[in-house]
Scaffold this motif. Structure first.
Motif, PDB file in Angstrom:
ATOM      1  N   GLU A  77       0.824  -1.215   0.000  1.00 56.29           N
ATOM      2  CA  GLU A  77       0.000   0.000   0.000  1.00 56.29           C
ATOM      3  C   GLU A  77       0.859   1.267   0.000  1.00 56.29           C
ATOM      4  O   GLU A  77       0.387   2.341  -0.394  1.00 56.29           O
ATOM      5  N   LYS A  78       2.121   1.153   0.434  1.00 53.36           N
ATOM      6  CA  LYS A  78       2.996   2.337   0.416  1.00 53.36           C
ATOM      7  C   LYS A  78       3.833   2.403  -0.867  1.00 53.36           C
ATOM      8  O   LYS A  78       4.375   3.453  -1.211  1.00 53.36           O
ATOM      9  N   ALA A  79       3.978   1.271  -1.561  1.00 54.46           N
ATOM     10  CA  ALA A  79       4.748   1.258  -2.815  1.00 54.46           C
ATOM     11  C   ALA A  79       3.863   1.600  -4.013  1.00 54.46           C
ATOM     12  O   ALA A  79       4.340   1.683  -5.143  1.00 54.46           O
ATOM     13  N   THR A  80       2.572   1.774  -3.766  1.00 54.90           N
ATOM     14  CA  THR A  80       1.633   2.121  -4.840  1.00 54.90           C
ATOM     15  C   THR A  80       0.800   3.318  -4.363  1.00 54.90           C
ATOM     16  O   THR A  80       1.099   3.905  -3.318  1.00 54.90           O
ATOM     17  N   ARG A  81      -0.249   3.647  -5.143  1.00 56.17           N
ATOM     18  CA  ARG A  81      -1.116   4.764  -4.728  1.00 56.17           C
ATOM     19  C   ARG A  81      -2.521   4.260  -4.399  1.00 56.17           C
ATOM     20  O   ARG A  81      -3.497   4.992  -4.591  1.00 56.17           O
ATOM     21  N   ILE A  82      -2.583   3.025  -3.902  1.00 54.73           N
ATOM     22  CA  ILE A  82      -3.886   2.414  -3.619  1.00 54.73           C
ATOM     23  C   ILE A  82      -4.737   3.311  -2.706  1.00 54.73           C
ATOM     24  O   ILE A  82      -5.931   3.474  -2.913  1.00 54.73           O
ATOM     25  N   GLY A  83      -4.093   3.928  -1.721  1.00 54.36           N
ATOM     26  CA  GLY A  83      -4.854   4.713  -0.733  1.00 54.36           C
ATOM     27  C   GLY A  83      -5.113   6.156  -1.158  1.00 54.36           C
ATOM     28  O   GLY A  83      -5.635   6.935  -0.367  1.00 54.36           O
ATOM     29  N   ILE A  84      -4.719   6.514  -2.389  1.00 56.14           N
ATOM     30  CA  ILE A  84      -4.881   7.911  -2.817  1.00 56.14           C
ATOM     31  C   ILE A  84      -5.958   7.985  -3.900  1.00 56.14           C
ATOM     32  O   ILE A  84      -5.936   7.201  -4.858  1.00 56.14           O
ATOM     33  N   SER A  85      -6.876   8.914  -3.748  1.00 56.62           N
ATOM     34  CA  SER A  85      -7.942   9.051  -4.741  1.00 56.62           C
ATOM     35  C   SER A  85      -7.375   9.652  -6.040  1.00 56.62           C
ATOM     36  O   SER A  85      -6.563  10.584  -6.004  1.00 56.62           O
ATOM     37  N   GLN A  86      -7.827   9.114  -7.183  1.00 54.85           N
ATOM     38  CA  GLN A  86      -7.311   9.612  -8.468  1.00 54.85           C
ATOM     39  C   GLN A  86      -7.760  11.046  -8.729  1.00 54.85           C
ATOM     40  O   GLN A  86      -7.010  11.843  -9.304  1.00 54.85           O
ATOM     41  N   SER A  87      -8.978  11.390  -8.304  1.00 50.68           N
ATOM     42  CA  SER A  87      -9.436  12.763  -8.545  1.00 50.68           C
ATOM     43  C   SER A  87      -8.705  13.752  -7.621  1.00 50.68           C
ATOM     44  O   SER A  87      -8.391  14.872  -8.034  1.00 50.68           O
ATOM     45  N   ALA A  88      -8.402  13.317  -6.398  1.00 49.75           N
ATOM     46  CA  ALA A  88      -7.639  14.197  -5.497  1.00 49.75           C
ATOM     47  C   ALA A  88      -6.232  14.398  -6.067  1.00 49.75           C
ATOM     48  O   ALA A  88      -5.691  15.514  -6.056  1.00 49.75           O
ATOM     49  N   PHE A  89      -5.653  13.314  -6.583  1.00 52.51           N
ATOM     50  CA  PHE A  89      -4.321  13.380  -7.196  1.00 52.51           C
ATOM     51  C   PHE A  89      -4.321  14.377  -8.356  1.00 52.51           C
ATOM     52  O   PHE A  89      -3.416  15.202  -8.492  1.00 52.51           O
ATOM     53  N   LEU A  90      -5.367  14.307  -9.181  1.00 55.30           N
ATOM     54  CA  LEU A  90      -5.472  15.221 -10.330  1.00 55.30           C
ATOM     55  C   LEU A  90      -5.553  16.673  -9.866  1.00 55.30           C
ATOM     56  O   LEU A  90      -4.874  17.555 -10.400  1.00 55.30           O
ATOM     57  N   THR A  91      -6.355  16.921  -8.844  1.00 60.11           N
ATOM     58  CA  THR A  91      -6.552  18.315  -8.416  1.00 60.11           C
ATOM     59  C   THR A  91      -5.360  18.852  -7.613  1.00 60.11           C
ATOM     60  O   THR A  91      -5.269  20.059  -7.393  1.00 60.11           O
ATOM     61  N   TYR A  92      -4.450  17.966  -7.194  1.00 58.45           N
ATOM     62  CA  TYR A  92      -3.203  18.438  -6.576  1.00 58.45           C
ATOM     63  C   TYR A  92      -2.406  19.290  -7.561  1.00 58.45           C
ATOM     64  O   TYR A  92      -1.567  20.093  -7.168  1.00 58.45           O
ATOM     65  N   LEU A  93      -2.669  19.106  -8.868  1.00 55.30           N
ATOM     66  CA  LEU A  93      -1.947  19.872  -9.892  1.00 55.30           C
ATOM     67  C   LEU A  93      -2.120  21.384  -9.725  1.00 55.30           C
ATOM     68  O   LEU A  93      -1.306  22.162 -10.211  1.00 55.30           O
ATOM     69  N   PHE A  94      -3.185  21.788  -9.037  1.00 56.47           N
ATOM     70  CA  PHE A  94      -3.422  23.218  -8.858  1.00 56.47           C
ATOM     71  C   PHE A  94      -2.537  23.819  -7.757  1.00 56.47           C
ATOM     72  O   PHE A  94      -2.371  25.029  -7.707  1.00 56.47           O
ATOM     73  N   VAL A  95      -2.022  22.953  -6.866  1.00 55.70           N
ATOM     74  CA  VAL A  95      -1.253  23.481  -5.725  1.00 55.70           C
ATOM     75  C   VAL A  95       0.025  24.220  -6.176  1.00 55.70           C
ATOM     76  O   VAL A  95       0.297  25.322  -5.695  1.00 55.70           O
ATOM     77  N   PRO A  96       0.819  23.663  -7.118  1.00 55.07           N
ATOM     78  CA  PRO A  96       2.065  24.377  -7.488  1.00 55.07           C
ATOM     79  C   PRO A  96       1.842  25.718  -8.199  1.00 55.07           C
ATOM     80  O   PRO A  96       2.796  26.473  -8.359  1.00 55.07           O
ATOM     81  N   LEU A  97       0.612  26.018  -8.596  1.00 56.29           N
ATOM     82  CA  LEU A  97       0.355  27.339  -9.189  1.00 56.29           C
ATOM     83  C   LEU A  97       0.703  28.453  -8.203  1.00 56.29           C
ATOM     84  O   LEU A  97       0.859  29.613  -8.585  1.00 56.29           O
ATOM     85  N   SER A  98       0.825  28.072  -6.941  1.00 57.30           N
ATOM     86  CA  SER A  98       1.113  29.051  -5.884  1.00 57.30           C
ATOM     87  C   SER A  98       2.377  29.856  -6.166  1.00 57.30           C
ATOM     88  O   SER A  98       2.467  31.017  -5.767  1.00 57.30           O
ATOM     89  N   VAL A  99       3.374  29.261  -6.859  1.00 59.56           N
ATOM     90  CA  VAL A  99       4.634  30.010  -7.064  1.00 59.56           C
ATOM     91  C   VAL A  99       4.383  31.298  -7.854  1.00 59.56           C
ATOM     92  O   VAL A  99       5.157  32.238  -7.752  1.00 59.56           O
ATOM     93  N   GLY A 100       3.309  31.322  -8.606  1.00 58.72           N
ATOM     94  CA  GLY A 100       2.996  32.526  -9.377  1.00 58.72           C
ATOM     95  C   GLY A 100       2.656  33.714  -8.498  1.00 58.72           C
ATOM     96  O   GLY A 100       2.754  34.854  -8.937  1.00 58.72           O
ATOM     97  N   MET A 101       2.240  33.440  -7.257  1.00 58.33           N
ATOM     98  CA  MET A 101       1.857  34.544  -6.366  1.00 58.33           C
ATOM     99  C   MET A 101       2.702  34.631  -5.097  1.00 58.33           C
ATOM    100  O   MET A 101       2.393  35.439  -4.220  1.00 58.33           O
ATOM    101  N   PHE A 102       3.749  33.798  -4.978  1.00 57.65           N
ATOM    102  CA  PHE A 102       4.606  33.926  -3.784  1.00 57.65           C
ATOM    103  C   PHE A 102       5.283  35.297  -3.822  1.00 57.65           C
ATOM    104  O   PHE A 102       6.011  35.591  -4.767  1.00 57.65           O
ATOM    105  N   PRO A 103       5.091  36.141  -2.807  1.00 58.12           N
ATOM    106  CA  PRO A 103       5.735  37.460  -2.840  1.00 58.12           C
ATOM    107  C   PRO A 103       7.261  37.361  -2.870  1.00 58.12           C
ATOM    108  O   PRO A 103       7.920  38.156  -3.521  1.00 58.12           O
ATOM    109  N   HIS A 104       7.810  36.366  -2.163  1.00 57.85           N
ATOM    110  CA  HIS A 104       9.281  36.276  -2.116  1.00 57.85           C
ATOM    111  C   HIS A 104       9.857  35.847  -3.461  1.00 57.85           C
ATOM    112  O   HIS A 104      10.958  36.243  -3.828  1.00 57.85           O
TER     113      HIS A 104
END
Lengths: 94, 535
Positions: free
Chosen positions: B257-284
């Protein structure tokens, strides 16, 4: 070529959702789980795509325009044309 | 004690670097905040990478991999390799160009000018500062936890005041003891304070130049020591002398279960793609972009960033997954606090000397982000509030730098105060913080690429971003529910999504709809010509 580069970026985003390795625990080279190996390959592919982007999609026109507008001899920036009170050196447009 | 001495020497080295950088200080606020636009490609790569790789990347990724398995890499590392460089490419170069032409030092200056709105600064300033605080908190909390973790068992009871040694009382009211508190290590409150003070000193002495140098130095340190940590943990964990044999033995022991993504939802995984957009607004990061000597300086960071992320994250994720195997017994208190997994492994598997160096490497990653964030907060306060409202002739350069420093100290004190409360998982807190910045991404993208953005549209976008963030953060119990998702049911199937997805959709819709409805409030043609020149 510019469109090919942006097409590759879109392809990378699509390939990122690798449902085909979701529950596969195969160890590549005997030590790296395939889900991790695949995404490490995505990172390498991303670096290559961005290399192509800097070669074929680099915004040269924007850069040349910027260099032309900045006065290199004075070593400072042109004052803000819309808000002339904005001082370039202090960095705060009025 | 050996670890402490090594950590002390490392911190002294950093102070020396900051003082050396101060000898090159040109005495202007521009030099203090942007190093006079003198940063070349290598230093830009190292400083941007060092800034984006925080405690989140080392302590957080190892802990999250321990908790959820190898899927963590795809959730945030490979996606960041694509999205971060995309942001550097699409936003970084354009903002650098505008910053060069019109003398911007902060994001708010750009937005005020682009939208012809003075008040937008008053709305954005507290929001950006509020979002930076959890980011700082990640570093402050993790540094205290790491130093405490590797020094446990060093000190006798009574070495430090009892309120530091004993920790909080148990839920049933039983007073804390050293065994439940600092466990004979440097108390985490004291360790966090020391790191804050060291970073403050070298930022104050060196300004942006010192920060960029310290970042580059620390990035090299944590990348090299990270590889050494990986080697040591792999070989000691398995008892194999050959690295390859050790890697095979360690990975074969990872539960499925740790060597695969069995415990991770595929739709949650897909929407994680939005998190790195944050670098566009990091003030530093905005400030780092403006330090570039030329646009060509961006090429190396754009290309190398995904590879550097891979070099740091793959070993951390593997180490976290190995820790779930039967090769090592992770004690229940460590299992309960995933931030402590990496320090525990370092302490248990490396000797005191190596442990000291490895801890210095972890601290390097943490401090290389704190410094940029500290400097950026000071810059924002002086440029966007003090100088903007006080008038540029009211303060001389020396006073400007003093103001920046006072504001930095106030925010660091506030962050330190928050760090004294019950710690949250670094990874979870990081994702919430990044999600807030991601929700503001449509604003900067729209302002750079769409002439139709209006002042009311921008206000609506910011308000939608922050209100959705506050509401969802509250719904998650302020990050207490570490697996919080928003579930959508379509045709009988439920799709869990990350909160960031909803936030970005809300802010994007608000920007587009309100801008389209308020076209008569569009900026003047002169302003539009300035930001969208005819070619």
């Amino acid at each position: 070529m510019r469109y090919v580069v942006w097409g590759l970026v879109v392809l990378l985003i699509v390939l990122h959702q690798d449902v085909w390795y979701w529950d596969d625990a195969t160890l590549v080279f005997g030590f790296i789980p395939i889900g991790l190996f695949y995404h490490a390959c995505i990172s390498v592919a991303a670096a290559f795509t961005w290399f192509l982007a800097t070669k074929f999609a680099w915004p040269q026109d924007l850069i040349e325009e910027t260099v032309a507008e900045v006065n290199p001899e004075a070593g400072s920036f042109r004052a803000n044309p819309v808000n002339p009170g904005g001082d370039a050196e202090a960095g705060a447009p009025a | 004690m050996t670890q402490l001495i090594i950590i002390g020497i490392y911190l002294s080295l950093l102070l020396g670097l900051g003082i050396f950088a101060s000898t090159l200080f040109r005495g202007t606020s521009k030099d203090y905040m942007l190093a006079s636009h003198s940063i070349g490609p290598f230093l830009l790569l190292m400083s941007i990478f060092g800034t984006t790789m925080t405690a989140f990347a080392l302590v957080g990724s190892t802990g999250e991999s321990f908790s959820r398995g190898i899927g963590v890499y795809g959730m945030l590392a490979s996606s960041s390799g694509i999205i971060h460089s995309l942001c550097f490419f699409l936003l970084g170069i354009k903002l650098w160009s505008l910053g060069k032409k019109y003398g911007y030092t902060t994001q708010i200056q750009f937005f005020r000018d682009r939208l012809e709105s003075d008040k937008i600064g008053l709305l954005l300033f507290p929001i950006l500062v509020t979002l930076v605080i959890p980011y700082l908190l990640i570093g402050v909390m993790a540094s205290g936890g790491v130093i405490n973790g590797v020094t446990q068992g060093t000190f006798e009871a009574g070495t430090f005041p009892s309120f530091l040694e004993n920790g909080d009382a148990a839920e049933d009211g039983t007073p804390g003891t050293m065994a439940t508190g600092s466990k004979g290590g440097v108390p985490r409150e004291l360790a966090s304070l020391t790191i804050c003070v060291v970073v403050l000193i070298y930022v104050f002495f060196g300004g942006m130049r010192g920060t960029a140098w310290a970042n580059a130095f620390q990035t090299i340190v944590f990348m090299i020591l990270g590889m050494v940590t990986f080697y040591v943990i792999a070989t000691k964990l398995t008892g194999e002398s050959s690295l390859f044999a050790a890697l095979q033995k360690a990975s074969e022991a990872i539960p499925k279960e740790k060597a695969t993504r069995i415990g991770i939802s595929q739709s949650a995984f897909l929407t994680y793609l939005f998190v790195p957009l944050s670098v566009g607004m990091f003030p530093h990061l905005f400030q780092h972009w403006l330090t570039a000597k030329s646009a060509a300086s961006f090429k190396l960071p754009v290309i190398a960033h995904p590879i550097f992320i891979m070099i740091v994250w793959v070993p951390c994720v593997l180490v976290g997954a190995w820790a779930t195997s039967n090769l090592i017994q992770i004690p229940p208190p460590i299992q309960a606090n995933q931030n402590l997994v990496l320090p525990f492994l370092v302490k248990k598997l490396a000797g005191p000397v190596l442990g000291g160096f490895l801890t210095a490497g972890i601290l390097a990653a943490i401090m290389s982000s704190l410094d940029s964030q500290f400097l950026c907060l000071g810059t924002m306060f002086t440029e966007d509030i003090a100088v903007h409202y006080g008038g540029k002739d009211r303060f001389n350069d020396k006073q400007t730098v003093v103001l920046a420093r006072c504001f930095i100290i106030a925010i660091v004190a506030l962050t330190y105060f928050f760090s004294l409360f019950e710690p949250r998982a670094v990874f979870v807190l990081g994702v919430w913080c990044f999600s807030g910045f991601s929700a503001l991404f449509p604003l900067v993208f729209g302002c750079l690429y769409w002439r139709g953005v209006t002042k009311p549209g921008a206000y609506a976008c910011i308000l939608a971003a922050i209100s959705s963030w506050v509401y969802l953060f509250w719904k998650s119990g302020f990050a207490e529910d570490e697996r919080y998702t928003l579930d959508f049911t379509i045709a009988g199937t439920t799709y869990p999504t990350m909160p960031v997805f909803t936030m970005v959709v809300c802010s994007t819709l608000a920007l587009i709809i309100v801008s389209l409805a308020t076209q008569k409030w569009k900026p003047t043609e002169a302003t539009l010509a300035k930001f969208f020149p005819e070619r």
